[in-house]
Write an enzyme that holds these catalytic residues in place. Sequence first.
Site, PDB file in Angstrom:
ATOM      1  N   GLU A  24      -8.011 -20.139  -1.669  1.00 31.81           N
ATOM      2  CA  GLU A  24      -8.691 -18.894  -1.332  1.00 31.81           C
ATOM      3  C   GLU A  24      -7.749 -17.800  -1.792  1.00 31.81           C
ATOM      4  OE1 GLU A  24      -8.874 -15.888   0.953  1.00 31.81           O
ATOM      5  OE2 GLU A  24      -9.364 -17.116   2.706  1.00 31.81           O
TER       6      GLU A  24
ATOM      7  N   CYS B  69      -8.006 -11.112   3.758  1.00 31.72           N
ATOM      8  CA  CYS B  69      -8.731 -11.523   2.554  1.00 31.72           C
ATOM      9  C   CYS B  69     -10.050 -10.771   2.463  1.00 31.72           C
ATOM     10  CB  CYS B  69      -9.056 -13.007   2.598  1.00 31.72           C
ATOM     11  SG  CYS B  69      -7.847 -13.988   3.460  1.00 31.72           S
TER      12      CYS B  69
END
Lengths: 510, 510
Positions: free
Chosen positions: B253, B290
């Site tokens: 990720e 994120c």
Amino acid sequence: MAEADAQRFRGIEAATGQPIEPDYPISTVADVDAACAAATAAFDAYRETDAEARAAFLEAIGEEIMALGDALLDRAARESGLPLARLTGERGRTVGQLKLFAQVVRDGLWRQVRIDPAMPDRQPLPRADLRMRMVPLGPVAVFGASNFPLAFSTAGGDTAAALAAGCPVVVKGHPAHPGTDAMVAGAIRAAAQRTGMPDGVFGHVAGPGNALGTALVQDPRIAAVGFTGSRAGGLALVRLAQARDVPIPVYAEMSSVNPVVVMPAALAARGAALGTAFVGSLTMGAGQFCTNPGLVLAVEGDGIDAFEAAAAEALGGHAPQPMLTGGIRAAYAEGTAALAGNAAVRELACGQAGDGVASETARLFVTDAAAVRSDPALTEEVFGASSLIVRCRDLDELAAILDTVEGQLTATILLDEADHEPARRLVPILERKAGRVLANGWPTGVEVAPAMVHGGPFPATSDGRSTSVGTLAIDRFLRPVCYQDLPELLLPPELRDGAAGPRLVDGKPA
Amino acid sequence: MAEADAQRFRGIEAATGQPIEPDYPISTVADVDAACAAATAAFDAYRETDAEARAAFLEAIGEEIMALGDALLDRAARESGLPLARLTGERGRTVGQLKLFAQVVRDGLWRQVRIDPAMPDRQPLPRADLRMRMVPLGPVAVFGASNFPLAFSTAGGDTAAALAAGCPVVVKGHPAHPGTDAMVAGAIRAAAQRTGMPDGVFGHVAGPGNALGTALVQDPRIAAVGFTGSRAGGLALVRLAQARDVPIPVYAEMSSVNPVVVMPAALAARGAALGTAFVGSLTMGAGQFCTNPGLVLAVEGDGIDAFEAAAAEALGGHAPQPMLTGGIRAAYAEGTAALAGNAAVRELACGQAGDGVASETARLFVTDAAAVRSDPALTEEVFGASSLIVRCRDLDELAAILDTVEGQLTATILLDEADHEPARRLVPILERKAGRVLANGWPTGVEVAPAMVHGGPFPATSDGRSTSVGTLAIDRFLRPVCYQDLPELLLPPELRDGAAGPRLVDGKPA
């Protein structure tokens, strides 16, 4: 490019090595570009077709294939060298596969709908309304396979699964069967038109060489690749896909020797019968199956001589069959020559001699576990009707050899009641090695069904998390999307309150 | 290596940049080898633990983490610079995540059991008995993330999902929080011991630099990798994994700017309120999420000035917060300086000045669509509390810009009733770009729930078919295996006749 100006190519008759009329236009890189542009333009409309429309499209493809009649089977038989009876069955499988995916689309389980209702009063923080479904990846490139000119080619498993998932498909037809490919591509186009699918839902390019396939996998609009073929071919596509600015998944089904373990009690009780049956599986379709039993592991003891003798006898009577292409024939000749020339390997038997032009001779070899330990390459695939029997001293040695083989599509264990308990220790090994574990059967013959897995750890495939046969194959062309607090109007229909269809609510079936 | 002989390293206090006592041993490549060997030895036993035993292990990890008490939170706060309240919540999330996966294991849906009963009388060929289940991939390497020292690190989402799936885990602790990492690793070991899990089910290595992580991903016994961090770091792991003799999946990720579309009616009705709320999401945790909203797309018109003015005012009052590491701070300074130095970009506002040592200044920039068209790199992630507002002439221009952004973890649309109809055309774009589509919320804050997707197309992640948050994350560590005609004794318990648990029979829920 106007078709009249195109370079052209012909199919080769497998049994004679001679070209077959008519010739077909060779697609250009510009054709690849146009097909990818059309697929992209079709994507948003196609992926939101409702289940009934999409299912009708899949079924119409099957109908159009059937409407091609015997001409399709005749053409496929000439191009592949496979017998008509086999191709008739393969056509049934192809059409059945399309129907099964139509059913999958209608059932709706493939959407994997999950709904977690909002909890506005939760402490310390409220929970938003969360709804999830699977969406299609985007336009998919499918490479036809030479060994299944119908079931794994233009309208084969990957095409059916990708279309079912809502992905437009661009097929690169296999150059070993251009006529079959062109006829089936026409059937798909007719079905798309008849059922009102958007232009570009199906694209098709064809021609010899690697340039078209390279351009297709490198095209930034392609979102995934399905391939069945050689290890070298599959790995080349994987490398191309990984080198893109945006890497994409490649589902390459590549190579497998499909180890068969013969357990001691079964060997002792019915060694000869197993040997005969083994050769039946080995030589079917000139051994040109991904699931061909290319490696047999057996403990030296009662029945092993009978197994070998019966296998040798069955093989000796085996008439040569044409192979699919000259390239496959050459690779088979090279692979079997290497086995025959290996000092640690003995040739047990061979079939009747081929004509050296279009058909090859089935061959069976024997070695021992020590030889495999010192040269693991002995267990690598030789595509065609060649197999290697490995004699092991005991079950410990057999388990150790099994633990060293590469990833496989299938792993088989032949056993009798008395073998069940000693076989338990082998199951975890078989399961780690293969996508399908069989008992008392032969790996050739892959049922198209919900529980089928035709996949397996590398190098059997490039992605062992997937299957290329059976309804689970739809998953390879999907990814999950979560919708948080979306107003009704913006929610996909199947996620709206009161929509029909299977779903998990707070993780539980509802 | 005996711990006494090891080289040692220390954590750094985020707020001061000074080392913190005590020091910790630096693991060696030999330690990686030993952890992988132990994980492999544990695999067959661990993957066949029953659901109750495995669930109890996951719950015990949560209990042992709670038993570490305030000392864990204090240490994590010093190492990360994150406030205690946030870390208290993150600990709750970590423990809740472990409990949720325990429930997933008990529910059994993750096994995806499918059974197609034999049809011995089917014509022309009988059907074999086919049974399918998901099995774990094998030992998983997990890389701790710096920005979630608890929820995405040593006992974080990937660890919980992999252990739930039946995969032993080897964690490479993040060197930014060695103390937190060591404490949590101890908790996992204590839980494993207390619940009788096989030795090697959890391994742990720690230290600065890349050598340990490289050795871990290259180890042939590792079957998959979970990573949360930078794009450069994630891509490096992907390359290592692809270059192995047997390539493996990497779930990295990596980067996302999480575009937020502000629709005209919402902007006109509540531009100022949205601007203030936007800065709240932007600056939370020093923007080190994120899912931080790093890109805002809005149509020039009523409310946009109020949106910008309110955002500028809110940002101007924002006190600097420490950043996680010196490296992250340096990258943030570089990224924001590049935006500030771009002639096509105007700095709208900045927060209060940081100390230049351990904290940075939140910054907000404005540009127009033409600038983004000519320099798409403007929309790339600057990790931290920096965001770029892109003024678009109309919805067409906005849609075109949206269509050019890279793959994202999230995409948000802020809208009022009058915006619903015009927003419909944006949903397919948002859906193609992101793993999660939100309306009238902010992307920061990721619920751990069955319907959550924290994933998305490349480069948001290296594999958009998966999620790293929520119960669906267990799927990333599984692969399907089909069992054909296996005798009862050799069948996995959940596939036997009469076994409890959810299943599809002939493709239908039963």
